[in-house]
Design an enzyme around this catalytic site. Structure first.
Site, PDB file in Angstrom:
ATOM      1  CB  SER A   1      -4.835 -10.708  -3.397  1.00 44.08           C
ATOM      2  OG  SER A   1      -3.851 -10.122  -2.589  1.00 44.08           O
TER       3      SER A   1
ATOM      4  CG  ASP B   1      -3.373  -7.547  -4.962  1.00 41.66           C
ATOM      5  OD1 ASP B   1      -4.484  -7.898  -5.367  1.00 41.66           O
ATOM      6  OD2 ASP B   1      -2.881  -7.954  -3.896  1.00 41.66           O
TER       7      ASP B   1
END
Length: 496
Positions: free
Chosen positions: A90, A347
């Site tokens: 991320s 993600d």
């Protein structure tokens, strides 16, 4: 099983082996690591250098800024050159993707730190965002990731990067920098199997995109192209870095917060494009079904396409839609995946906010893990999840004493875990009783992962907190490197 389908680098590679590019990068890096260790009085030849990995957790801009500070301070103390791998989730991937545009980034981290602040302080161009979004919406695999990348993430980073991941090959092969690994997860596998299945995990390097559990890879230049039976059927342009930043960093807040972000940005886009009188456009695209002529006609067609596709993706919550390079291929243990023409990558922070599964791949031979936790909430959550992942997959991991992890709201600055025949793990909570004594909770709130804007003062404070975790523990890091080297030497001696 090992083999390649297709011609040269275009086909799917099914193998336990690392990519040739990663082998080149790590082989060249050994020279740098050896020299670094020699400077600290640790004697070894290149074949004996320990593989050390940095894990940067997710956490939005907080993670991006903190990783920059962490790397800068490691270099300041001469320790960065001992690191073989740099792996991010991320927000940490945003920092990494910015650094690896420079072939010698590890030599100029101070100037890149200043550049990061200037970038975050700069303004973003709505016309540029519109152009990228309009082009993206023409693709049949358009998803919320496209909208997120060119509006929300661009609005946070203030930089559109049209380069590609393969452009980072020079910076990852020359031995000057650690080899980079970017994490994602396959949404379908995650929902069906959970984060504890290797099949859930997906990785990106400057050389390949890979399903971890299936040991199936494709050259990064052809990732996203249409495949069938392991061969390219229709080539597509390599994905740009801004899109990948959106894919890697789409877990900011809850689903409800994400929906509101997207709706707000869509409304903002429409108003800027057509003026305040078009505020109701997103809910009534039919009234533009008969466009006028010229530029206005093209604009209305473009905005209609974006609104229609984005609303449709919101209803189905469609993210990261990409052509599946394993479509109709044989030789993998997933009939369902072979039948899927499209995969959905998201993600990795929704699974484990620190990419232990990727770095613990046995072929990478990592002996020491420096885990820097930048995420929200429990600073030990990723560590606990890593323990469970390794338990379920029979992967060696040091024993973690749960009693040491009870001070969730007032942690120490480093925790060290050693184990027989397992990598040593050093875990660094970002905010702790050493670098922000008495202000751990306040710091977590002030520097929230959903914070979108940083002024100079707070940018510097966050950098300083991350740097202190390194400077206060530089001797412990060096001690663990020595310990890992001594353990490896003993193992080699016993094996003779």
């Amino acid at each position: 099983m090992e083999g390649r389908r297709g011609s040269q680098n275009e086909g799917v590679r099914i193998s336990q082996e690392l990519s040739e590019g990663e082998k080149r990068g790590t082989t060249h890096r050994k020279t740098t690591v050896k020299k670094c260790l020699n400077n600290f009085g640790i004697s070894c030849n290149e074949d004996e250098v320990p593989h050390i990995a940095i894990l940067g957790a997710g956490g939005g801009l907080r993670a991006m800024i903190a990783l920059q500070g962490t790397l800068g301070e490691l270099q300041n103390h001469g320790l960065l050159d001992s690191v073989m791998y740099l792996c991010g989730v991320s927000g940490s991937t945003w920092c990494m993707s910015s650094l690896y545009k420079h072939w010698d980034w590890s030599d100029k981290l101070l100037s890149l730190e200043e550049r990061m602040y200037e970038m975050l302080l700069s303004t973003w161009s709505l016309p540029k965002a519109m152009k990228m979004l309009e082009e993206a919406a023409k693709d049949e695999n358009y998803s919320l990731t496209d909208f997120w990348a060119y509006t929300v993430v661009y609005g946070m980073l203030h930089e559109l990067d049209k380069g590609s991941l393969s452009d980072q090959r020079a910076a990852s092969e020359n031995g000057k920098n650690p080899y980079p690994i970017y994490a994602a997860v396959d949404e379908k596998s995650f929902n069906k199997l959970s984060e504890n299945s290797a099949d859930t995990w997906f990785e990106f390097t400057p050389h390949e995109a890979s399903f971890l559990g299936h040991r199936a890879s494709v050259d990064i230049k052809y990732f996203g192209s249409e495949f069938e039976g392991g061969e390219v059927k229709r080539k597509k342009e390599e994905m740009n870095m801004s899109y990948l930043q959106g894919l890697w960093g789409s877990c900011i807040g809850s689903k409800e917060e994400n929906i509101e972000f997207i709706k707000d940005m869509l409304s903002f886009y429409i108003i800027e494009r057509f003026g305040s009188n078009s505020a109701g456009f997103s809910g009534n695209v039919e009234r533009f079904s008969t466009p006028s002529t010229g530029d206005e006609e093209r604009s209305i067609i473009d905005i209609t396409r974006i609104v229609h596709k984005t609303n449709k993706c919101l209803l189905s919550w469609k993210w990261g839609s990409i052509n599946n390079f394993l479509y109709k291929i044989s030789g993998i243990n997933s009939a369902e995946l072979m039948e899927d023409k499209i995969i959905s990558l998201i993600d990795a922070g929704v699974a484990i906010n620190c990419a232990y599964p990727l770095i613990l791949c046995p072929e990478r031979k990592v002996k020491l893990i420096l885990s820097f936790d930048y995420g929200p909430g429990d600073p030990f959550k990723t560590l606990k999840q890593a323990v469970e992942y390794c338990r379920q997959n029979s992967i060696p991991f040091p024993e973690v004493d749960e009693n040491l992890l009870r001070e969730e709201n007032n942690p120490s600055d480093v925790y060290i875990f050693r184990g027989e025949n397992a990598p040593t793990v050093m875990h660094f909570p970002l905010f702790n009783k050493v670098n922000v004594p008495g202000h751990v909770t306040d710091s977590r709130f002030k520097f929230s992962p959903v914070r979108f804007v940083y002024n100079k003062e707070d940018f510097s404070k966050l950098l300083q907190a991350a740097k202190l975790n390194v400077s206060n523990n530089k001797d412990k890091i060096l001690q663990e490197i020595r310990h890992v080297m001594a353990s490896s030497n003993r193992s080699n001696l016993y094996s003779l």
